[in-house]
Design an enzyme around this catalytic site. Sequence first.
Site, PDB file in Angstrom:
ATOM      1  N   HIS A 169      62.009 -16.022  93.397  1.00 30.09           N
ATOM      2  CA  HIS A 169      62.237 -17.385  92.931  1.00 30.09           C
ATOM      3  C   HIS A 169      60.998 -17.867  92.214  1.00 30.09           C
ATOM      4  CE1 HIS A 169      63.420 -21.560  92.849  1.00 30.09           C
ATOM      5  NE2 HIS A 169      64.642 -21.150  93.117  1.00 30.09           N
ATOM      6  N   ASP A 226      71.031 -17.662  96.726  1.00 32.54           N
ATOM      7  CA  ASP A 226      72.207 -16.900  96.297  1.00 32.54           C
ATOM      8  C   ASP A 226      72.455 -15.657  97.132  1.00 32.54           C
ATOM      9  OD1 ASP A 226      72.995 -18.563  94.265  1.00 32.54           O
ATOM     10  OD2 ASP A 226      71.585 -17.690  92.849  1.00 32.54           O
TER      11      ASP A 226
HETATM   12  N1  ACO Z   1      63.702  -7.500  92.151  1.00 31.10           N
HETATM   13  C1  ACO Z   1      62.623  -6.749  91.831  1.00 31.10           C
HETATM   14  N2  ACO Z   1      61.484  -7.227  91.296  1.00 31.10           N
HETATM   15  C2  ACO Z   1      61.433  -8.550  91.088  1.00 31.10           C
HETATM   16  C3  ACO Z   1      62.499  -9.409  91.384  1.00 31.10           C
HETATM   17  C4  ACO Z   1      63.653  -8.846  91.943  1.00 31.10           C
HETATM   18  N3  ACO Z   1      64.717  -9.618  92.263  1.00 31.10           N
HETATM   19  N4  ACO Z   1      62.183 -10.681  91.065  1.00 31.10           N
HETATM   20  C5  ACO Z   1      60.940 -10.625  90.564  1.00 31.10           C
HETATM   21  N5  ACO Z   1      60.478  -9.341  90.583  1.00 31.10           N
HETATM   22  C6  ACO Z   1      59.127  -8.884  90.177  1.00 31.10           C
HETATM   23  C7  ACO Z   1      58.985  -8.873  88.657  1.00 31.10           C
HETATM   24  O1  ACO Z   1      59.326  -7.604  88.111  1.00 31.10           O
HETATM   25  C8  ACO Z   1      57.525  -9.205  88.490  1.00 31.10           C
HETATM   26  O2  ACO Z   1      56.775  -8.019  88.786  1.00 31.10           O
HETATM   27  P1  ACO Z   1      55.390  -7.728  88.019  1.00 31.10           P
HETATM   28  O3  ACO Z   1      54.478  -8.843  88.408  1.00 31.10           O
HETATM   29  O4  ACO Z   1      54.978  -6.380  88.500  1.00 31.10           O
HETATM   30  O5  ACO Z   1      55.731  -7.744  86.542  1.00 31.10           O
HETATM   31  C9  ACO Z   1      57.233 -10.195  89.624  1.00 31.10           C
HETATM   32  O6  ACO Z   1      58.195  -9.858  90.634  1.00 31.10           O
HETATM   33  C10 ACO Z   1      57.394 -11.666  89.218  1.00 31.10           C
HETATM   34  O7  ACO Z   1      58.698 -11.835  88.661  1.00 31.10           O
HETATM   35  P2  ACO Z   1      59.039 -12.741  87.409  1.00 31.10           P
HETATM   36  O8  ACO Z   1      60.268 -12.229  86.762  1.00 31.10           O
HETATM   37  O9  ACO Z   1      57.809 -12.885  86.559  1.00 31.10           O
HETATM   38  O10 ACO Z   1      59.297 -14.118  88.137  1.00 31.10           O
HETATM   39  P3  ACO Z   1      60.003 -15.379  87.504  1.00 31.10           P
HETATM   40  O11 ACO Z   1      59.481 -16.529  88.259  1.00 31.10           O
HETATM   41  O12 ACO Z   1      59.880 -15.387  86.025  1.00 31.10           O
HETATM   42  O13 ACO Z   1      61.555 -15.139  87.825  1.00 31.10           O
HETATM   43  C11 ACO Z   1      63.578 -14.970  89.022  1.00 31.10           C
HETATM   44  C12 ACO Z   1      62.191 -15.618  88.951  1.00 31.10           C
HETATM   45  C13 ACO Z   1      64.296 -15.099  87.690  1.00 31.10           C
HETATM   46  C14 ACO Z   1      64.415 -15.703  90.079  1.00 31.10           C
HETATM   47  C15 ACO Z   1      63.432 -13.492  89.415  1.00 31.10           C
HETATM   48  O14 ACO Z   1      62.809 -13.383  90.682  1.00 31.10           O
HETATM   49  C16 ACO Z   1      64.742 -12.721  89.386  1.00 31.10           C
HETATM   50  O15 ACO Z   1      65.156 -12.214  88.337  1.00 31.10           O
HETATM   51  N6  ACO Z   1      65.467 -12.618  90.564  1.00 31.10           N
HETATM   52  C17 ACO Z   1      66.752 -11.983  90.602  1.00 31.10           C
HETATM   53  C18 ACO Z   1      67.832 -12.949  90.085  1.00 31.10           C
HETATM   54  C19 ACO Z   1      68.123 -14.060  91.069  1.00 31.10           C
HETATM   55  O16 ACO Z   1      68.288 -13.866  92.259  1.00 31.10           O
HETATM   56  N7  ACO Z   1      68.222 -15.275  90.522  1.00 31.10           N
HETATM   57  C20 ACO Z   1      68.543 -16.480  91.282  1.00 31.10           C
HETATM   58  C21 ACO Z   1      67.369 -17.386  91.333  1.00 31.10           C
HETATM   59  S1  ACO Z   1      67.653 -18.729  92.401  1.00 31.10           S
HETATM   60  C22 ACO Z   1      68.634 -19.762  91.551  1.00 31.10           C
HETATM   61  O17 ACO Z   1      68.696 -19.846  90.361  1.00 31.10           O
HETATM   62  C23 ACO Z   1      69.424 -20.549  92.361  1.00 31.10           C
END
Ligand code: ACO
Length: 424
Positions: A302, A359
């Site tokens: 998140h 979620d």
């Molecule tokens: N699985 C694996 N790796 C992940 C995940 C995941 N679900 N989420 C983040 N990471 C990793 C990224 O690859 C990144 O790694 P790095 O630092 O080595 O490059 C690090 O964790 C940070 O992730 P970002 O994508 O930069 O974080 P951001 O804050 O931009 O994105 C998000 C947040 C979109 C929720 C992301 O965690 C994600 O894609 N999660 C899966 C989708 C999801 O569950 N979305 C619902 C969100 S809650 C909502 O909207 C109600």
Amino acid sequence: MGSAKLTLDDREYELPTVVGTEDEVGIDISRLRGQSRLITLDNGYANTGSCQSSITFIDGERGILRYRGYPIEQIAEHASFSEVCYLLLEGDLPDQAEKERFDHELTYHSMLHEDMKKFFEGYPPTAHPMVILSSMVASLSSYYPSANKEDKLRLNMSRLLAKAITIAAFSYKKSIGQPFMYPQNRLSYTGRFLDMMFSVPAEEYTVNPVLEDALNLLLILHADHEQNCSTSTVRMVGSSGANLYASIAAGICALWGPLHGGANQKVIEQLSMIHEAGGGYRKFVDKAKDKNDDFRLMGFGHRVYKNFDPRARILKKAADAVLEDLGVDDPLLEIAKNLEQVALEDEYFVERRLYPNVDFYSGIIYSAMGIPTNMFTVMFALGRLPGWLAHWKEMRSDRATRINRPRQIYTGATERSWVPLADR
Ligand code: ACO
């Protein structure tokens, strides 16, 4: 709190600070460009405040979420969804008379203009219900052109809350080829929705109170989450003066994406995939960690929660209780719990502070309730609707609101001369 100082080359700029009621400090850079021609760059607005807001407080480091000051745990335990709608829209809990009046509004505006039923006919049965929801909500503006009149705001907000569940249920009925069931005034808000979804003309249908309560909880937990992608979209579209219905329709489209509200559908699809592959969740955790693979564990991570998402905590408990109450034995719940355990102990997830989000467990409850997977994001939209409305209202009444218009750092070609077609 003093001001901040920015030094660039030999010049110094003084920037005022803004302090919120929870002592959050923001550096106000709104006059920086006027003084210096400098802008700030922040991809994805990860560290940029776009407004001041008094609706929802989140402390992602400590796993805190409060609507208008009330902790989400207390709200989840005591409130009805309509009370939460009122709280978010009006700023305070309703007293008995206000609650009755508001419930009456949410009940007596729930029918759609009969002509709108024809709109549903135009979609193929395979149409995703999110496209139907967003287009129907935008279309409401043609029936209610008073949407932006100050003295009609409350009416139009109640109208939209009342009609959204009817649109959602009609889109489901359309997808399975069953007749539309009209809203029943004798039922509660959530009961009315379940009745429109699952009743058929040929049979008596009684709303199961377990489903009614579970839906109440799910809607409440999704009701607001400050400046997320869809809410910011609603505020941004609204900042141009676009009408209420158009602004909310834009928020619905933003919510649809798999990185936002669309994640709940993806979680179930992913858990089903793991189940079909024999339940070997470790393989999927490794896949999610592989930087050469786009695969992510849906329902994990998140932007603001770097501790547990408090909503996920509540839903994990609720999932156990609801499935037990309904007598549903879903192997996906076991897989979800195991996956969570493995991920929470894995260095990659621990280091990045990736925890289950709201979620992760919501889809399991929706499935147990009989709600089809492609309706999950619609359910999220129904929950988030009061939050969007409250933000739209706040944005409109805030004298500081200007049309939202970010800047950019241009990285394209510098000036060059036009080349005639024959010479290219
Ligand atoms: N699985 C694996 N790796 C992940 C995940 C995941 N679900 N989420 C983040 N990471 C990793 C990224 O690859 C990144 O790694 P790095 O630092 O080595 O490059 C690090 O964790 C940070 O992730 P970002 O994508 O930069 O974080 P951001 O804050 O931009 O994105 C998000 C947040 C979109 C929720 C992301 O965690 C994600 O894609 N999660 C899966 C989708 C999801 O569950 N979305 C619902 C969100 S809650 C909502 O909207 C109600």
